[in-house]
Write a protein that holds these residues in place. Structure first.
Motif, short mmCIF file in Angstrom:
data_model
loop_
_atom_site.label_atom_id
_atom_site.label_comp_id
_atom_site.label_asym_id
_atom_site.label_seq_id
_atom_site.Cartn_x
_atom_site.Cartn_y
_atom_site.Cartn_z
N ARG A 126 0.86 -1.19 0.00
CA ARG A 126 0.00 0.00 0.00
C ARG A 126 0.89 1.24 0.00
NH1 ARG A 126 -5.06 -0.89 3.38
NH2 ARG A 126 -5.64 -3.04 2.90
N GLN A 258 5.77 -11.98 26.41
CA GLN A 258 5.21 -11.47 25.15
C GLN A 258 4.31 -12.56 24.58
OE1 GLN A 258 7.38 -12.25 21.82
NE2 GLN A 258 6.29 -10.87 20.44
N TYR A 470 -14.17 -21.02 17.36
CA TYR A 470 -13.78 -21.86 18.48
C TYR A 470 -14.91 -22.83 18.83
CZ TYR A 470 -11.90 -23.09 23.05
OH TYR A 470 -11.39 -23.77 24.11
N ARG A 477 -10.25 -16.20 12.40
CA ARG A 477 -9.94 -15.24 11.33
C ARG A 477 -8.99 -15.82 10.30
NH1 ARG A 477 -7.66 -11.16 15.56
NH2 ARG A 477 -6.96 -13.20 16.27
N LEU A 490 2.29 -13.25 9.17
CA LEU A 490 2.72 -11.94 8.68
C LEU A 490 2.17 -10.83 9.57
CD1 LEU A 490 1.89 -12.62 4.94
CD2 LEU A 490 4.19 -12.32 5.87
N ARG A 491 2.85 -9.69 9.55
CA ARG A 491 2.32 -8.49 10.20
C ARG A 491 2.70 -7.28 9.35
NH1 ARG A 491 7.22 -6.81 13.14
NH2 ARG A 491 6.20 -4.81 13.38
N PRO A 492 1.88 -6.24 9.42
CA PRO A 492 2.15 -5.07 8.58
C PRO A 492 3.18 -4.14 9.22
CG PRO A 492 0.15 -4.70 9.84
CD PRO A 492 0.64 -6.09 10.21
N GLN B 235 -18.04 -10.59 20.19
CA GLN B 235 -17.12 -11.43 19.42
C GLN B 235 -15.75 -10.80 19.18
OE1 GLN B 235 -17.73 -14.79 18.41
NE2 GLN B 235 -19.25 -14.41 20.01
N GLN B 254 -9.76 -14.34 27.10
CA GLN B 254 -9.18 -15.68 26.96
C GLN B 254 -9.83 -16.67 27.90
OE1 GLN B 254 -6.84 -17.09 24.91
NE2 GLN B 254 -6.88 -15.24 23.67
N PRO B 259 -13.03 -18.12 23.64
CA PRO B 259 -12.16 -16.94 23.66
C PRO B 259 -12.39 -16.07 22.42
CG PRO B 259 -10.91 -18.96 24.08
CD PRO B 259 -12.27 -19.38 23.60
N PRO B 261 -10.91 -12.37 20.13
CA PRO B 261 -9.78 -11.45 19.97
C PRO B 261 -10.02 -10.11 20.67
CG PRO B 261 -11.00 -11.68 17.90
CD PRO B 261 -11.59 -12.65 18.86
N TYR B 263 -8.29 -6.33 20.60
CA TYR B 263 -7.33 -5.43 19.97
C TYR B 263 -7.08 -4.29 20.95
CZ TYR B 263 -8.89 -8.23 16.10
OH TYR B 263 -9.22 -9.29 15.30
N GLY B 468 1.64 -2.64 16.56
CA GLY B 468 3.02 -3.04 16.74
C GLY B 468 3.10 -4.19 17.72
N PRO B 469 4.31 -4.78 17.81
CA PRO B 469 4.49 -5.93 18.69
C PRO B 469 4.16 -5.60 20.15
CG PRO B 469 6.34 -5.72 17.16
CD PRO B 469 5.51 -4.48 17.02
N TYR B 470 3.78 -6.63 20.88
CA TYR B 470 3.48 -6.50 22.29
C TYR B 470 4.64 -5.86 23.03
CZ TYR B 470 1.89 -7.92 26.92
OH TYR B 470 1.47 -7.91 28.22
N ASP B 475 -1.99 -7.42 19.55
CA ASP B 475 -2.04 -8.21 18.32
C ASP B 475 -1.29 -7.47 17.22
OD1 ASP B 475 -2.58 -9.65 16.02
OD2 ASP B 475 -4.65 -10.08 16.59
N SER B 476 -0.03 -7.84 17.03
CA SER B 476 0.84 -7.10 16.11
C SER B 476 0.42 -7.25 14.66
CB SER B 476 2.29 -7.58 16.26
OG SER B 476 2.45 -8.87 15.69
N ARG B 477 -0.52 -8.15 14.38
CA ARG B 477 -0.93 -8.39 13.00
C ARG B 477 -1.92 -7.36 12.50
NH1 ARG B 477 -3.05 -14.14 14.53
NH2 ARG B 477 -3.66 -12.78 16.25
N THR B 478 -2.24 -6.36 13.33
CA THR B 478 -3.34 -5.46 13.01
C THR B 478 -2.95 -4.00 13.19
OG1 THR B 478 -4.16 -5.49 15.27
CG2 THR B 478 -4.98 -7.20 13.81
N ALA B 484 -6.99 -0.40 6.88
CA ALA B 484 -6.76 -1.82 7.18
C ALA B 484 -7.29 -2.22 8.55
CB ALA B 484 -5.27 -2.15 7.07
N PHE B 487 -9.97 -5.07 8.92
CA PHE B 487 -9.70 -6.52 8.89
C PHE B 487 -9.78 -7.16 10.27
CE2 PHE B 487 -7.47 -5.08 4.98
CZ PHE B 487 -8.25 -5.78 4.08
N LEU B 490 -13.29 -9.14 10.88
CA LEU B 490 -13.78 -10.00 9.80
C LEU B 490 -13.20 -11.40 9.93
CD1 LEU B 490 -13.17 -7.42 6.95
CD2 LEU B 490 -15.42 -8.19 7.73
#
Lengths: 525, 525
Positions: A126, A258, A470, A477, A490-492, B235, B254, B259, B261, B263, B468-470, B475-478, B484, B487, B490
């Motif tokens: 992007r 972590q 679950y 997801r 992956l992570r952005p 959810q 959790q 469980p 997610p 964010y 970013g990472p913990y 959740d570093s994937r978001t 974005a 996501f 979803l």
């Protein structure tokens, strides 16, 4: 290629110091050579240190290098030849045709991911160009790509000694994402695992990659697996297995300083809804397809159809009679391990001993050491709705039929289902309205919804979802089969106003990788 | 539009039965009317029941309907006019210009998501057509789309009373994804929350949506938030706040039977690396930009630059002197709440009392009730590497400078950093090699890497990563800012061999939505 009973840590073959692991031929109960000496914390430490050291190099390999590596793994697995099939047959009791098919699937999967890597859509590139004249505030140049999470721990599954094991879907997608992989091989098929592990090890060497890109550990009990998931260098986990095993790994991952994501594919009973018109028109054909799906591979598939839901009446009676007859005639296939065989017997026993459940039929008893005697049971929706234990997975060729009083009760059963990998509709044109009524509920319950087929047989492709709410998986997801499985690892990362000389190649102005990108939200290329 | 001190549950205004909540003007310490009566489990139950009832209808609204809804919310917020700005000023102590800008950002964000919804890329449509002739096994028709996860709980943040609150980024992206939202408003700005909540409520009604699409709850203490996250209908969770608050919500999520997610955007000290050439060439200019970023909004930004890392020497001394002078002259701005003010004073006290940390400068003391007296401190890399507590976020206008002996020590500091939202490089052309050495480490530590700018000011666009990472996030994937962010709410569903009459519109052959799809892995449209 031969097997020595060793773990593979980077380019080394290493013998452990912990408890012995012996593969057992489940058809005969005989112990198979060689003995594997299990590893422990020391080997986890070595493998993770190498994986960490490999990470920054491996994740920045070019798309072509990484794709070639995946293809080389596939070629090396094929080069093992019949030794792999014979060892897998001995360790799992699975028939030759199934294992040859699974090898094809495994290598096809690696090659699919090679193409996925080359296409580069997973980078999710992007670019929002700078707007220096924007008022009141200019916009800086902003560019995004996805990068690999870090070293990944993969747990081999018992039920797919090739396709969900050492070089299976989790490993292939993690490697495709740019993550080094440390596999904890399943103790039921260490020889098969070592053979495949040596193929991956050879591919690492041939492709000139850092040795820590791949390691294979063995160990009995949960200690080594817990140590692996707890290791601070591991950044994600792929697992296919039991609900208790998956839940334990999630707990370990969450308890880390972590926390990290765990992709655990755990349990699913894959409900099949028989809608009225289809049931009236073709109860026998449906029963035939159902029994074939139920018996495939001794029912040892994540997508085995363990639950059938329909309106009571003569049509359902006809289906139950036909399915019962098919089950009764079904040969007992050898189960994968003595432990799975025991758990199956217990699960069937729970159904057989349940006050509200009626036995319809049992299959042939079988003569090998660990046969799966198929089973078909029936109960009323009311009993099912009142007893959550009737949703517990019985791993093997046994199913429970739920007789409902009417469409409303079918809807209630649907609403009470736990999360599933799949839900199947047997339906004719006249069932469209009934299916439409159910669909919103089914979408919330399963990752894949299918019509007039059977859930066993999971296509490796782009649109596949092998996942679900679950407890089907720990993360609804995601998918663990198909090209979208790469997104789990992956992570952005966003780059703001970076000089051209510092930008990753994928994000440079000239688009040297030629990968499709979103520019100001519009797709280009 | 007026405020009554009520929660908003669907289209109702509801008064709670729990502890009173009073907004306080942090500039004066005076209590603001009206009194808000906090809600509890009963109101969580009502709001979640309505959200659940709304879900299947809301998630299947057309792209145009949903986009119009988001735009209507923006228009309704603007229609509140100056009452909103004045109430937010009174409740937060933030100046008018900042709040007018934040309103613009909030409405712009809603309109961005309206366009994202219309473009439909978030559906991630994939079609693998049937291959009936394929040998040895035919392939069924397989199609994938993404659907909304379900009702989402959003926690308003204290530091962005508009952009990360009732109709902020979490709410906008969840609504865009098709998820009903239950907001737990922040107790520091209930009046602002009610005003915005009424704007959303009006938009729900105007657009003819189910009333449960949106609710707004208040409650002091953690009970109502925990009840909301524990509710089986919720959810997913969006949260911006403290590490302890985010961690508690993750633990609750959790521990659920199912469980979900969370964010949580939690804590980040946003390190700034001053590379040698840049530092030698323009220490004064960098110091000026740094102090401006540090002081912006009394430092109450997730992306406030709290850590500066550079090689020791006269160049760094010059920077520290210039930055110290700027800090010394900086006016004390009012902090958001008495609690934030207290925590800031404690955090600065920890630095000031640390044996290895030296105070460089403090800002002006300030005369309002809760002023932020800026601070600049310095320590050696060795001390930083030996004391993890020096990485703890001090929320406010205070930063710590880390003096390193050489490039290797800077690299070690980088490697020891916890996960961050941002990392900044101040660099000149001659620093390119040094930056290249650092980059792989920085990519693993942060969601956004920027050069020669300042981390405050998070652009709402497509390429942004505010994550970013913990412990920066859970959740570093978001990302929680930018398109974005959708996501997060979803999950994919695969439809296998569904009759055309049952397929979702987005996946029908004729592509009636006109959205880009992957067909056999190739992008079309």
């Amino acid at each position: 290629m031969s097997i020595n009973g060793t773990m593979l840590i980077g380019q080394q073959a290493v013998s452990g110091q912990q408890a012995e692991i012996h593969a057992v031929n489940p058809s005969t109960g005989e112990r198979l050579e060689p003995t594997y000496m299990g590893g422990g914390k020391a080997e986890v430490e070595q493998a993770c240190a190498l994986a960490e050291a490999a990470f920054d190099t491996y994740r920045e390999t070019s798309l072509e290098e990484r794709a070639t590596f995946l293809e080389t793994i596939a070629a090396e697995i094929e080069a093992i030849g019949d030794d792999l099939i014979e060892r897998a047959m001995a360790e799992t009791g699975l028939p030759r045709a199934r294992l040859e098919g699974e090898r094809g699937r495994t290598c096809g999967q690696l090659r699919l991911f090679a193409n996925v890597v080359r296409a580069g859509e997973w980078l999710d590139l992007r670019i929002d160009p700078a707007l220096p004249e924007r008022a009141p505030m200019p916009r800086a140049d902003l560019r995004q790509r996805h990068i690999a999470l870090g070293p990944v721990a993969v747990f081999g599954a018992s039920n797919f000694p090739l396709a969900f094991s050492v070089a299976g879907g989790d490993t292939a997608s993690a490697l495709a994402a740019g993550c080094p992989v440390v596999v904890k091989g399943h103790s039921a098929h260490p020889g098969t695992s070592e053979l495949v592990g040596r193929a991956v090890q050879a591919a690492v060497s041939q492709c000139g990659l850092p040795e820590g890109t791949f390691s294979l550990l063995f160990g009995s009990g949960r200690e080594i697996g817990q140590a692996l998931v707890a290791d601070p260098r591991i950044q994600a986990v792929g697992f296919t297995g039991s609900r208790s095993g998956g839940t334990a790994l999630v707990a370990t991952a969450q308890a880390r300083p972590q926390p990290i994501p765990v992709y655990a594919e755990m349990s699913s009973i894959n409900p099949v809804f028989l809608l009225p018109e289809a049931l009236a028109a073709r109860a026998d054909t449906i029963a035939e397809g159902f029994a074939a799906s139920l018996n495939m591979g001794a029912g040892q598939f994540c997508t085995n159809p363990g639950l059938v839901i329909a309106r009571q009446g003569p049509e359902l009676d006809a289906f139950v009679a036909a399915a019962g007859e098919a089950v009764q005639g079904s040969a007992a296939q050898t189960m994968l391990t003595p432990g799975i065989h025991d758990a199956y017997a217990q699960g069937v026993g729970r159904l057989a001993g349940h006050a509200k459940v009626k036995e319809v039929a049992r299959g042939q008893v079988g003569e090998t050491a660990h046969p799966c005697q198929a089973g078909l049971f029936v109960t009323q929706a009311e009993a099912f709705l009142n007893d959550p234990a009737l949703q517990e997975e019985v791993f093997g060729s046994t199913a429970l039929v739920i007789a409902c009083q009417d469409a409303q009760e079918m809807q209630r059963v649907a609403a009470e289902l736990e999360g599933q990998l799949t839900i199947t509709l047997q339906m004719d044109d006249g069932d469209l309205d009934a299916a439409r009524q159910l669909l919103p509920t089914l979408e919330r319950k399963a990752g894949r919804i299918l019509a007039n087929g059977w859930p066993t047989g999971v296509e490796v492709c782009h649109a596949m979802v092998h996942g679900g709410p679950y407890p089907a998986t720990s993360d609804s997801r995601t998918t663990s089969v198909g090209s979208a499985a790469i997104f789990r690892f992956l992570r952005p990362v966003c780059y703001q106003a970076l000089p051209a000389g510092l930008l990753p190649e994928a994000l440079q102005d000239a688009n040297p990788l030629g990968v499709s990108r979103l520019v100001d939200g519009q797709r280009e290329g």
